[in-house]
Design an enzyme around this catalytic site. Structure first.
Site, PDB file in Angstrom:
ATOM      1  N   GLY C 159       0.832  -1.203   0.000  1.00 51.31           N
ATOM      2  CA  GLY C 159       0.000   0.000   0.000  1.00 51.31           C
ATOM      3  C   GLY C 159       0.862   1.246   0.000  1.00 51.31           C
ATOM      4  N   CYS C 160       0.232   2.366  -0.301  1.00 51.50           N
ATOM      5  CA  CYS C 160       0.982   3.618  -0.406  1.00 51.50           C
ATOM      6  C   CYS C 160       1.524   4.066   0.954  1.00 51.50           C
ATOM      7  CB  CYS C 160       0.113   4.697  -1.047  1.00 51.50           C
ATOM      8  SG  CYS C 160      -1.526   4.896  -0.307  1.00 51.50           S
ATOM      9  N   TYR C 161       0.643   4.181   1.952  1.00 54.20           N
ATOM     10  CA  TYR C 161       1.130   4.551   3.283  1.00 54.20           C
ATOM     11  C   TYR C 161       2.158   3.543   3.801  1.00 54.20           C
ATOM     12  CZ  TYR C 161      -2.666   8.027   3.866  1.00 54.20           C
ATOM     13  OH  TYR C 161      -3.503   9.100   3.756  1.00 54.20           O
TER      14      TYR C 161
END
Lengths: 354, 354, 354, 354
Positions: C159-161
């Site tokens: 995921g991005c985070y």
């Protein structure tokens, strides 16, 4: 938190709002909650009946306990005046019923703006089913129609672009100074003009950091603007109108081009005297550059004039806040006129800068 | 971090940049660092000599070890080609010296764009002190002047607005289809066009969430555009040009209005054939709405045509990235042409969306 | 316009993309069209089959003639590698079928990121129906798992985070320098992280000119981050993670707080050596302030360290482009590793500034 | 245009503003022009004396005829109360002279916020030359010091971050519920907090579409916040404070983290009762997500609480408008208290949304 209610002098005027969940609706609520002479009694929403208004619009937390209710002619008819902030077609149905019960109406939608029902149908794709209401509707641009608005039962609040464009062209046309067949209005609007529906096209990721024209082959505000300008000119005008989408929330700027029939030294004086007594039109010094932020959240239209070297084209720059002078603010201005209140009541708003 | 250098096939071409600290400068550096056939040898800055380029521009960290150096004709003359990305007046002084040493030049500034030195002086407020260089300068709009650019020693890279406006009007004027005395160009630019100086007027808090016209009484790009359009039309044109500031970083949109002399069904075909072989002009289907974001970071100009009902006005919409096709990208395109490289080398850039 | 196709050296690798209509999808297409070693053969969309990709995404006009096709395992299985850029639950169904046919997969969604199927079900609200695929899936953070990725048949792209947060914390945890029970990650993302669905919440008018936390009581990326950090720490960590929405399109910044178990002078050296050979992690000088724009459109993660007076808290700042290193770029990086291509192929991208 | 002056009931209170050309200055003028009980008599500017205020700030056109005047103690001392909206160091010099003449002062700058003159000097780089004024100054956070403010001759208006952070932490600290050595404040501000100087760093092109931390190694508001929190806690606190720059004009959001010493079910009730009678603090329902736009242009601070699963960390979210509750609005609130006016006079402002 202690509630900050507006200090209302006398709660004599009860107001209803049909369609309170859009951006025009919430702006109307904001203005009316701070208005000293009125009380918002009803705000309707078909889809969100029962929801507290302040839950949908977090800016209103602490300022109102109203909940949306399902639209109901009976309840609305108990109001002294009802605003419609609805997509076209809705007012068409309900307004005749309210008028029949003696309730006055300001329609912020498009249903009663175009006097020619057939023309309206062509642009809006619906038959116009309220010809009598249409016949009595007054076009609510106070700078043109103040007297008629006073006694109107139904006011058709102008569109956002039409407000900015007409206020810029009116002095020129009413004095017959320009070629009426070669008018050009290049207008730009913030995204709030596109409404609060969940459409991909209006996502921040789609419209931020970008600029584009839209409706360039013909936009619904074109016939409305032509109608107003033709009335002012005394004959049908030729107008090209191209709207554009600006990556910001609020504001309209219209850059208007017209050819002078003969050279004229006193354009500035003409504009200043034309709008001399208008509380919401600010004619800036010749050559000024009005910014939309200077009217953000306020009901003002600021206008300036320009000429370029060796050219007989007069350039008019006109800015408004599309949600205020272009919608909710002008609606409140019309309400004030209709109810005999001071025209600026609740509208002494200074734009916050920055 | 491992350095990501562009994979350069042969380091034959050495490039200098005078004035690398502005937005045009950094964009030029970005494009040239990724260009397969050139090497940036010198980037000058009077005020920031000694500073690593990547310290000023954090996007370049890891991609270059260059430092700004003080401008020095000797060092620059060792380059095969020198770009000037300087305020007007700077190239005026240095370009003749470089030409004398046999170094070719692309000037991204305004010093050699206007053929009439007196006219230039009037708009730019300086005497034009390099008349010989001016006489040989080629106006670097490849779509007009490709052949002359090939052998030019000095190319005057067009201004950002002039690029968008001329590419939109050229087909109409070259075919004599429109009234050349009634051209209107309503153009809108992102804020990067205003440069990287620390001016209050360009602070985020001053220009964000607002829109305004500027230069409405006469902007420096007006004579440049008129010159190009007049050449295409074969006679002096009458043009009104109003630029506007859009609250975004990059992008120019120009909405152009012209009156057709007679009705014409094949405008779309005309545009398509006019730009058929142009690698950087995209004629979109009739009625399309080009968005500036569709060309952001790319060297493309996208164009579309519109007509409105009962009107003889043709509307041309034209979008570019002001820093690419409107400045650094077009400069690289000119460089490619001058050096006999593939015209699209280093410029096969797809806009990132969103 | 002449098509600008990427100059593809050898068209050996055929790529499929399932779910190409979101922001991750279009970014993936942009990167792959410019990648020198691959060819995008199939892009699927259930709802938009038949639509040209470049019609939905105007940045791609002129760069591809692909049309979306309905998702079809047979057609996809002819690709060498398939990317899933789909909402959770979609890959769950199709991936086992593709693996069975020998097609390798990079899933940009969340379906195979969490090793504990039950934990996954709790956060994502679905039963995990592909336990065997989950068992073989490799978590695609190259900086942790490069070797395993090489031979993986199924890579779960982070995921991005989680990418921004893990890259910031990893060196500290792997060296056991901080209190693992008191980790805080305060992260901020541009709006593109919320996807391309037409939701009111993501309209420009709702999120521009505003800032807010969301998911503050528990966000789906919390268990993913905890899993990665616990692996690095060798024991379960205690983490508080609060994401925020920034009024911009792209970019994630994570500000990380950890308590040093004992004072340490060589944190900077530790980070620099930890990431010494990583092509996409840039450890900036101590005390630097990484900006998201410095990595916009690029696959870099830039990191810096800070300490405050009289405090034993180490602060790590970490920035990525959520759509590149946080999604499509990292997916291409994983693809490169899986296919034995140079890890940086197609990813030598410099952020455009401004 | 007809002037829209605020309807002033009695012009008894004369107000001066020193340093009216910054964003805090113009916001103060906007609020005071609409305030029913005061008259702005003097607005000073060293550099712009003679310039009409409405020429510099186009939002004020039509609302005031004031011109900036050179700062002059004699003229200012005729005011009942003087606001300083100046960079640090200016009030230091002039305030003692005004106090000596019996004029009361609200300083919106930093000169009298820190009780320890030596600590102040260390952070602000100047010797503190007004120790007597400092000794009598009252820290103007009404929620802490209302009684002392009433009779104060000199009020030190809190900084923007300190307002948001202290209001969020105060209930927890005053009840001794959290570990006072492990406080973390991750705060985010719009760009207007950086002022109206023409600095490259604050250009739209530098800060738009980007996000970054700044002052991460120590920001001037750190000692101010620590001082207030330590007073509330009854002992020195340990605080890590990292501010960030958000690409928007107005608004501060602070995300606060504290470790509960023991579990507590009644945090929400605690906050609600703590702020029960505060007109400008809105404790939202548990788990709410306050947005800065909900307080834009208003004097409110909205606060909510969060907990994450299996964690003893309490998360407090706090939002204000940095120019209103974080500066000019709080200053007017302090003025109202000092002058015995209703505390909310002139501050019943609803944020405009969108």
């Amino acid at each position: 938190m202690v509630r900050h209610l507006a200090e209302v002098s006398k709660l004599v005027v009860k107001i209803g709002i049909v369609g309170g969940t859009g951006y025009t609706g919430v702006e109307l609520i904001r203005l009316l909650l701070a208005h000293p002479e009125v009380e918002v009694a009803v705000v309707t929403s078909r889809g969100d009946a029962g929801v507290p208004v302040a839950e949908m619009f977090p800016n209103l937390r602490g300022f109102t306990d109203l909940c949306f209710s399902a639209p109901d002619v009976e309840a609305l008819s108990k109001c002294d005046l009802v605003f419609f902030a609805t997509p076209h077609g809705v007012a068409l149905e309900m307004v005749p019923q309210l008028l029949a019960k003696g309730t006055r109406v300001v329609d912020l939608g498009a249903d009663f703006r175009i006097r020619d029902a057939e023309l309206w149908s062509r642009w809006y794709g619906l038959p116009h089913t309220a010809p009598e209401a249409l016949a009595e509707a007054v076009y609510g641009l106070p700078e043109m129609n103040r007297t008629a608005i006073k006694s109107a039962r139904l006011v058709a609040n102008p569109g956002c672009y039409p407000t900015a464009v007409q206020l810029g062209f009116l002095p020129l046309l009413s004095k017959g100074l320009v070629d009426t067949q070669r008018l050009i209005a290049d207008a730009k609007s913030g995204v709030s003009g596109a409404g609060r529906q969940g459409k991909v096209a209006n996502l921040l990721c789609e419209v931020s950091e970008s600029f584009k024209a839209y409706g360039a082959s013909g936009h619904r505000h074109l016939p409305e603007i032509k109608q107003g300008l033709s009335l002012a000119a005394g004959a049908p005008v030729g107008l090209t109108f191209v709207p554009h989408l600006v990556p910001m929330i609020r504001g309209i700027e219209a850059t208007l081009y017209a050819e002078l029939k003969q050279d004229s030294d006193d354009l500035q004086a003409l504009f200043e005297s034309f709008y001399e007594n208008e509380p919401f039109v600010d004619v800036m010094p010749f050559g000024s550059l009005p910014e939309t932020r200077s009217v953000r959240g306020s009901n003002l239209c600021r206008i300036s004039l320009h000429r370029q070297p060796e050219s007989n084209v007069v350039i008019v720059l006109s800015v408004i806040d599309n949600l205020v002078k272009g919608a909710a603010g002008q609606a409140v201005q019309n309400m004030n006129i209709m109810l005999g209140l001071p025209e600026t009541a609740g509208l002494n708003l200074i734009a916050a800068l920055p």
